[in-house]
Design a protein around this motif. Structure first.
Motif, mmCIF file in Angstrom:
data_model
loop_
_atom_site.group_PDB
_atom_site.id
_atom_site.type_symbol
_atom_site.label_atom_id
_atom_site.label_comp_id
_atom_site.label_asym_id
_atom_site.label_seq_id
_atom_site.Cartn_x
_atom_site.Cartn_y
_atom_site.Cartn_z
ATOM 1 N N LEU A 181 50.154 9.630 -25.384
ATOM 2 C CA LEU A 181 50.556 10.683 -25.797
ATOM 3 C C LEU A 181 51.570 11.203 -26.827
ATOM 4 C CD1 LEU A 181 50.097 12.825 -22.497
ATOM 5 C CD2 LEU A 181 48.493 12.838 -24.555
ATOM 6 N N ALA A 182 52.766 10.729 -27.166
ATOM 7 C CA ALA A 182 54.113 10.754 -27.545
ATOM 8 C C ALA A 182 53.591 10.070 -29.055
ATOM 9 C CB ALA A 182 55.371 10.431 -27.693
ATOM 10 N N GLU A 183 52.920 8.992 -29.369
ATOM 11 C CA GLU A 183 52.566 9.217 -30.742
ATOM 12 C C GLU A 183 51.220 9.264 -31.356
ATOM 13 O OE1 GLU A 183 51.511 4.526 -30.247
ATOM 14 O OE2 GLU A 183 54.117 3.974 -30.625
ATOM 15 N N LYS A 184 50.548 10.033 -30.319
ATOM 16 C CA LYS A 184 49.285 10.747 -31.059
ATOM 17 C C LYS A 184 49.579 12.242 -31.233
ATOM 18 C CE LYS A 184 44.658 12.224 -29.178
ATOM 19 N NZ LYS A 184 43.484 12.549 -28.531
ATOM 20 N N ASN A 185 50.828 12.940 -30.573
ATOM 21 C CA ASN A 185 51.369 14.580 -30.906
ATOM 22 C C ASN A 185 52.582 14.581 -31.333
ATOM 23 O OD1 ASN A 185 48.965 15.103 -29.249
ATOM 24 N ND2 ASN A 185 48.891 14.821 -27.526
ATOM 25 N N GLN A 186 52.710 15.052 -31.971
ATOM 26 C CA GLN A 186 54.180 15.863 -32.456
ATOM 27 C C GLN A 186 55.199 16.339 -30.874
ATOM 28 O OE1 GLN A 186 56.173 15.149 -34.894
ATOM 29 N NE2 GLN A 186 54.319 13.552 -35.556
ATOM 30 N N TYR A 187 55.902 15.988 -30.513
ATOM 31 C CA TYR A 187 56.252 16.380 -29.180
ATOM 32 C C TYR A 187 58.069 16.718 -29.786
ATOM 33 C CZ TYR A 187 52.862 15.676 -26.129
ATOM 34 O OH TYR A 187 51.531 15.572 -25.159
ATOM 35 N N ASP A 188 58.486 17.383 -29.217
ATOM 36 C CA ASP A 188 59.875 17.781 -29.574
ATOM 37 C C ASP A 188 60.841 17.410 -28.687
ATOM 38 O OD1 ASP A 188 59.543 19.639 -32.115
ATOM 39 O OD2 ASP A 188 58.626 20.831 -30.272
ATOM 40 N N ILE A 189 60.665 17.715 -26.929
ATOM 41 C CA ILE A 189 61.405 17.323 -26.093
ATOM 42 C C ILE A 189 60.573 16.089 -24.897
ATOM 43 C CG2 ILE A 189 62.774 17.818 -24.300
ATOM 44 C CD1 ILE A 189 63.058 20.443 -25.432
ATOM 45 N N THR A 190 60.954 15.564 -24.840
ATOM 46 C CA THR A 190 60.488 14.156 -23.324
ATOM 47 C C THR A 190 61.302 14.316 -22.467
ATOM 48 O OG1 THR A 190 59.418 13.113 -24.829
ATOM 49 C CG2 THR A 190 59.537 12.547 -23.239
ATOM 50 N N ILE A 191 60.717 14.493 -21.036
ATOM 51 C CA ILE A 191 61.317 15.000 -20.082
ATOM 52 C C ILE A 191 60.231 14.415 -18.929
ATOM 53 C CG2 ILE A 191 62.633 16.414 -18.165
ATOM 54 C CD1 ILE A 191 62.325 18.857 -19.946
ATOM 55 N N THR A 192 61.966 12.851 -18.413
ATOM 56 C CA THR A 192 60.708 11.884 -17.919
ATOM 57 C C THR A 192 61.395 11.418 -16.605
ATOM 58 O OG1 THR A 192 60.079 9.376 -17.611
ATOM 59 C CG2 THR A 192 61.690 10.350 -19.080
ATOM 60 N N ASP A 193 60.459 11.469 -15.259
ATOM 61 C CA ASP A 193 61.150 11.468 -14.219
ATOM 62 C C ASP A 193 62.405 10.201 -14.021
ATOM 63 O OD1 ASP A 193 61.850 11.074 -11.597
ATOM 64 O OD2 ASP A 193 60.368 10.332 -10.915
ATOM 65 N N TYR A 194 62.969 9.400 -13.021
ATOM 66 C CA TYR A 194 63.411 8.616 -13.464
ATOM 67 C C TYR A 194 62.686 6.823 -12.771
ATOM 68 C CZ TYR A 194 67.165 4.343 -13.552
ATOM 69 O OH TYR A 194 67.882 3.791 -13.786
ATOM 70 N N PHE A 195 62.434 6.990 -11.967
ATOM 71 C CA PHE A 195 62.286 6.639 -11.038
ATOM 72 C C PHE A 195 60.569 6.537 -10.849
ATOM 73 C CE2 PHE A 195 65.972 6.475 -8.390
ATOM 74 C CZ PHE A 195 66.827 5.300 -8.202
#
Length: 501
Positions: A181-195
């Motif tokens: 998704l990140a390569e396909k769309n122009q995101y400003d922020i990514t919030i990701t779970d650690y585990f």
């Protein structure tokens, strides 16, 4: 057909531009100064500006009408009107003014033939802006967030919270999906779970930062476990925040707002940089920058074209002395410590309109006039900026004018003016020497009869042939001149008085 307001003080330059624009089918209204141009602009204005474009000869500061025109053109009601600035040379005031308004470009008079192309580009940019403004505001203006978590419940909760507070949010259930998704769309922020399964959040942050297509994204970790090792891994992976799922929504949103301000500040800086690059690229002069270490940091398209380079790959990071100004016009090498340009780099010295030669990629000389400005950022010397222009045409004209001042255009022999100076010099020289020189005066008999009977064209042809014959029979040290209509003079140096005739 474009309706263009042309403001130029010089009648000659105004006529040249008007003639060229009319030839391309434009409707031209002319003004001889900014005061008249401003009256035309304001008197004709109804609901919107009646002119599709404005061509403005850059005025001299200090005149109130000039400032009034420039101030009006930066107002919102005129911001959609393309303005093409014509100038003899650029300066800081011009660039600062152009940077404050959209749809503005600068063209030097040396390249005035590019006016129609530049107006077309500005017009196309205006059409695109009009099209964009006529469409409903889309979500591209929102902060776009990618939220990654393997729990569908957590994804749904945070997506609803973020969307409710004005963010555009997409979700992914694992790192692999997030990368796609990140390569396909122009995101400003990514919030990701650690585990997460297979790839944890800290590794996802690393991969996003390592990928040129996604390394602009600000990354943050969210976790339900308050562990020092998790926080340490998250920050070392490049995450700017480590958030916790049990903290209040207000605190979570405050962190997102802080990251959003980072995004908007970065976008503003990038936009300003792109705008300054656009202005730099529109300048007709060659411009390049040199670091404190003496290496090229940037170079604009005009400089690349003049120096014969297709791109900047062979220039950036290289010392300009070895590339451009390593030798004199005759090919004699110039030591680095003897080059006035090299001495100016990083020293804080300013050099104005200094004539020299640059060497292009084809190993040929290019006569230039260069100006060197020290580059200071926050009061600290960071290198130099060099602006130069090709003066080949001017040099050729100067050479031609010098030749015309001392030569007869018909026979191409030296003229009377040169002869008289040479004769004075020769008399003075002989006064200090034991040599003997001879002065020969040649007059053609009945030359007027040839002009009267055969015509002046035939007479001119005869003079040319006689000049050629005389030149072929004289020594290289002898001076042959044409001093009148059918009169020639020869100064023969160091002759034997007994054998001169």
């Amino acid at each position: 057909m474009h309706k263009i307001l042309l403001i130029e003080k010089s009648a000659t330059q105004r006529h040249v531009l008007a003639k060229m624009l009319l030839r391309h089918g434009h409707d031209i209204t002319m003004a001889e100064n900014c005061e008249v141009g401003l009256h035309l602009l304001l008197d004709a204005q109804q609901d919107e500006c009646p002119f599709s474009s404005i061509v403005l000869g850059w005025p001299q500061f200090g005149k109130i009408p000039d400032h009034a025109m420039l101030d009006h053109l930066t107002r919102p009601e005129f911001s959609h009107v393309p303005v093409l600035v014509m100038a003899q040379e650029t300066d800081a005031n011009m660039h600062n003014w152009a940077a404050r308004r959209p749809l503005t470009a600068i063209i030097l008079w040396d390249t005035y033939h590019d006016v129609t192309d530049s107006l077309e580009k500005l017009s196309n940019s205006r059409k695109k802006e009009d099209k964009d403004s006529s469409e409903p505001l889309d979500t591209d203006n929102q902060i776009r967030i990618l939220f990654v978590d393997d729990s569908s419940t957590v994804r749904a909760i945070y997506k609803r919270l973020l969307n409710k507070n004005g963010y555009q949010t997409d979700v992914a259930e694992n790192a692999e999906q997030a990368l796609k998704l990140a390569e396909k769309n122009q995101y400003d922020i990514t919030i990701t779970d650690y585990f997460m399964p297979k790839i944890n959040g800290d590794e996802l942050c690393r991969r996003l930062l390592d990928n040129p297509a996604t390394n602009h994204i600000i990354t943050a970790i969210i976790t339900g476990a308050y562990l020092d090792e998790v926080i340490k891994d998250s920050l070392q992976a490049g995450a700017v925040e480590c958030m916790f799922k049990n903290e209040a929504n207000e605190l979570f949103l405050a962190r997102i707002a802080a990251m959003s301000r980072m995004v908007r500040a970065k976008n503003s800086i990038d936009g300003q940089r792109n705008r300054l690059e656009g202005i730099l690229n529109s300048v007709g002069e060659g411009v390049y920058g040199v670091s404190q270490e003496g290496l090229v940091t940037f170079i604009n398209p005009a400089a690349l074209q003049m120096l014969g380079y297709e791109n900047d790959e062979k220039i950036i990071g290289q010392p300009p002395h070895e590339l451009f100004h390593h030798s004199d016009e005759d090919g004699s090498p110039i030591a680095r410590d003897k080059s006035f340009i090299q001495q100016a780099y990083g020293s804080g010295y300013e050099v104005y309109s200094r004539e020299t030669v640059f060497w292009n990629q084809a190993k040929k000389t290019l006569p230039v006039e260069c100006t060197i400005y020290p580059l200071r950022i926050l009061g600290k010397q960071e290198g130099s900026v060099v602006a130069f222009k090709d003066i080949s045409e001017r040099k050729n004209l100067e050479k031609k004018l010098r030749w015309q001042a001392t030569h007869d255009p018909l026979t191409e022999l030296l003229n009377r003016r040169f002869f008289e100076e040479a004769l004075d010099n020769e008399v003075n020289r002989l006064a200090r020497s034991s040599e003997v020189s001879c002065l020969v005066y040649i007059d053609l008999d009945r030359f007027k009869y040839i002009n009267d009977t055969a015509g002046h064209t035939a007479g001119d042809q005869l003079l040319v042939k006689i000049a050629r014959q005389l030149r072929n029979r004289l020594r290289s040290s002898d001076l042959l001149t044409r001093i009148g209509g059918d009169e020639f003079a020869v100064i023969m140096r160091n002759v034997d008085p007994e054998r001169v005739l």
